[in-house]
Design a protein around this motif. Sequence first.
Motif, PDB file in Angstrom:
ATOM      1  N   ILE A  17       0.844  -1.205   0.000  1.00  0.00           N
ATOM      2  CA  ILE A  17       0.000   0.000   0.000  1.00  0.00           C
ATOM      3  C   ILE A  17       0.876   1.251   0.000  1.00  0.00           C
ATOM      4  N   ALA A  18       1.924   1.254   0.813  1.00  0.00           N
ATOM      5  CA  ALA A  18       2.821   2.413   0.876  1.00  0.00           C
ATOM      6  C   ALA A  18       3.463   2.675  -0.483  1.00  0.00           C
ATOM      7  N   GLU A  19       3.899   1.605  -1.167  1.00  0.00           N
ATOM      8  CA  GLU A  19       4.499   1.768  -2.497  1.00  0.00           C
ATOM      9  C   GLU A  19       3.474   2.318  -3.482  1.00  0.00           C
ATOM     10  N   THR A  20       2.238   1.843  -3.392  1.00  0.00           N
ATOM     11  CA  THR A  20       1.184   2.329  -4.295  1.00  0.00           C
ATOM     12  C   THR A  20       0.896   3.806  -4.062  1.00  0.00           C
ATOM     13  N   LEU A  21       0.865   4.198  -2.810  1.00  0.00           N
ATOM     14  CA  LEU A  21       0.581   5.596  -2.480  1.00  0.00           C
ATOM     15  C   LEU A  21       1.668   6.536  -2.981  1.00  0.00           C
ATOM     16  N   ASN A  22       2.882   6.037  -3.074  1.00  0.00           N
ATOM     17  CA  ASN A  22       4.004   6.880  -3.501  1.00  0.00           C
ATOM     18  C   ASN A  22       4.164   6.945  -5.016  1.00  0.00           C
ATOM     19  N   GLU A  23       3.325   6.220  -5.746  1.00  0.00           N
ATOM     20  CA  GLU A  23       3.471   6.189  -7.195  1.00  0.00           C
ATOM     21  C   GLU A  23       2.753   7.330  -7.899  1.00  0.00           C
ATOM     22  N   SER A  24       1.920   8.074  -7.184  1.00  0.00           N
ATOM     23  CA  SER A  24       1.133   9.112  -7.851  1.00  0.00           C
ATOM     24  C   SER A  24       1.078  10.364  -6.989  1.00  0.00           C
ATOM     25  N   ASN A  25       1.018  11.534  -7.658  1.00  0.00           N
ATOM     26  CA  ASN A  25       0.840  12.807  -6.972  1.00  0.00           C
ATOM     27  C   ASN A  25      -0.525  13.423  -7.264  1.00  0.00           C
ATOM     28  N   GLU A  26      -1.390  12.646  -7.938  1.00  0.00           N
ATOM     29  CA  GLU A  26      -2.741  13.109  -8.213  1.00  0.00           C
ATOM     30  C   GLU A  26      -3.714  12.301  -7.362  1.00  0.00           C
ATOM     31  N   LEU A  27      -4.636  13.003  -6.719  1.00  0.00           N
ATOM     32  CA  LEU A  27      -5.454  12.386  -5.691  1.00  0.00           C
ATOM     33  C   LEU A  27      -6.350  11.270  -6.214  1.00  0.00           C
ATOM     34  N   THR A  28      -7.184  11.548  -7.205  1.00  0.00           N
ATOM     35  CA  THR A  28      -8.167  10.558  -7.640  1.00  0.00           C
ATOM     36  C   THR A  28      -7.515   9.280  -8.184  1.00  0.00           C
ATOM     37  N   PRO A  29      -6.520   9.367  -9.075  1.00  0.00           N
ATOM     38  CA  PRO A  29      -5.862   8.126  -9.518  1.00  0.00           C
ATOM     39  C   PRO A  29      -5.217   7.358  -8.367  1.00  0.00           C
TER      40      PRO A  29
END
Length: 565
Positions: A17-29
Motif C-alpha cells: 500500500i505504501a508503495e502504491t501511495l508513492n506512485e502518484s501525486n494526483e489524488l483521484t488516480p
Amino acid sequence: MAEYDPHIQELITLKTIAETLNESNELTPMLDAVIGKLLELTGLTTGWMFLVEEQRTHEFVASRNLPPALSRENNEPMRCGSCWCLERYDDGRLKNAVNILNCKRLDNAVRYQWGDTEGITHHATVPIRSGNRRFGVLNVAAPGKLHFSKEELELLESVAYQIGTAMERMRLYASEQRRADLFARLGEYSSALGAYASQAVNRSELTEQVMSLMGRYFDWPVAALLELAGNEMKLRSLYTGGQTTLPHAQFTIAEMSSARPGIGRHKLDSIRNEDAQRLAEQLVEEGWIPPIKQVIAVPLARAGDFTYELLMVGYDTYGSSNHGDSEVIEVLAEQIGMSFQRIRLEENRRELARMDERNRLARDLHDSVSQTLFSLGMMSKGVGGMLDMQSHGQNSMLQDTLHDIQSLSQSALKEMREMIMQLRPPGLEEGLVTGLKQYGERLKLMVRSHISGIQELPRIVEETLWRIGQEALNNVSKHAATKDVLLILIIQDDHVELRIEDHGRGITKQRLNELTRHSIGLSSMRERAESIGGQFRLYSVYREGTIVEVMIPLEARSSDKEGDY
C-alpha cells in the motif's frame, strides 16, 4: 483472508500500500489505485471512498467493483444522500474501523429494486485521518461477508492511516504550490495597483480598479468590498461573473460576534468564519452574488479612522486548499486598505488647498471688487442727488440712467456678498447649526434645530458639514414642497452626525435610483463626506419626506485645530 502467517501478510499489505501511495501525486488516480491494491491483497471484492471537506457534505471520489445496484446511472446511488456511516462520521461517533451491520444504500437498492447487489449486504467502514485531521471514510465489502474480525479492522485502520498521511502530504504540496502561485500573482497585482493608485483621482475610481485587477490576477469566482458601520453593511464593490460593479447597496445586519464593544458600530480586528458566512449568505439572499460554499473575509488595513471595511472572497467549491489563501488575502487586504488611505490623504490635501484658495479669493473679492461696487453705488447716489438739486427735475433721462447704475451696483454687491459667503461662510463664526439655520432662513425655510454634545469640531469637518448642509437645504427649498426642516447635530467623542429632515414630497424609488447614479449634488455630498473618511446616506419615501444623514469620524482628527492649517 490470509493463507499464511497473518503478521507477515499484514506487513506485505502495508508495504505494498505504501508503495502504491508513492506512485502518484494526483489524488483521484491514487485513491482508485490503492483501493484496487487493497482488495487484491485482502481478498475482498468491493471498495469505495467518500471525502468529507465540511460537515454534512461529502464527495464520492473512488470505487472498485461496485455491484450494478450501486453503480447504476453513473454511480447515482453513491452520489446522492447520506448514510449511516457518514452520519456517524459527521457527529464524531466514527473514531475507529467498525462493522456496519446494515448498509442504508444497499437496503435502498433492495427496497427500490435498483438492481443486483451481488450478495453484498454488509461492509466495514474506516475513518481516514492523519493525526487530528480527518479526510473521509473508506468502505470495503465482499459477497456473503457479514463480519470483520478485530485483526482485519486493525489492518484496515493502518491502511486508512497510510492513505490519510499520503493525502495530507499531497494537500500540503498542493497548498504550497498554490501559495507560491498566489504570491507571484500578488506581486503582479501590487505593481498594477500601485500604478493605478498613483493616477486615481477619487475613491470610487480606485475601488473599481481594485476589483477589476483582482479579477484579472486571481481565480476567485466572487470578491467583494464591504463597509460596516453600526448595524448596517454597505456593498462598496463587487466582482462576480467576470464583471466589476459599484452597487452602493446597503443592508441591515445583526450584531456580529467578531465585533468588540464600540460606540454603536463594529470594531473589527479579525472576523470569524460564522460571521463571514452570514454576511455572504445575506449577499446571496439579496441577489448580489451566486450561492457560494466557502468564504474568507479579512478587515482592510486602517489608519485610525472609523471606517471598517472587509475584503470578502467566495468559493463555489469546498476545498482545503482554499484555507491556504487566507495569508494572501490578508496581505491583499492590507495593501488595498493602505491604497485607500493614501488616496484619502491626497483628497484631504487637495481639499485643504481648495479651502485656502477659497479663503484667499474671498479676501481679495472683499478687499477689491466688493469695495469698488460699494463705492460705485455711493458715487452714483451722490451724483443723482446733485443733479436733482441743480436741475429741479430736468435731465430726467440722465437721472434714470444714474438710478439704473445705482440699482445694478446694489444688485451686484448683494450677489458678490453671497459669493463671498459661499467661499468663506461668516455664519460658521457663530457655529455650524446657527450658520445653517440662518442660511435656511434666507431660503425662506422654517428651520428647527437640535444639538446634542459640545465639542469644538476640526475646521475641515465643520466646513464639510457646512457644504453638505447647504446643498441639502437648497434641495429642500427647490424640491421638497415644504418649508419645515429639522436640523440635528449630534457630537460624540469619536464622531459627529448631521441630519437634515423634511416631511415634504419625497422621492420615488425609481427616481432615487436615477439620482443616486447621476445627480451631481448627491455625488458632491457623498464625495465630500467620504473624502475625510465619513459616510453619506439619503433616505426618502415618496410623499413622506427625505432624510440626509452624514457621519464623520473624529478619532483620527482630534488634533486638527484651526491653527494646524
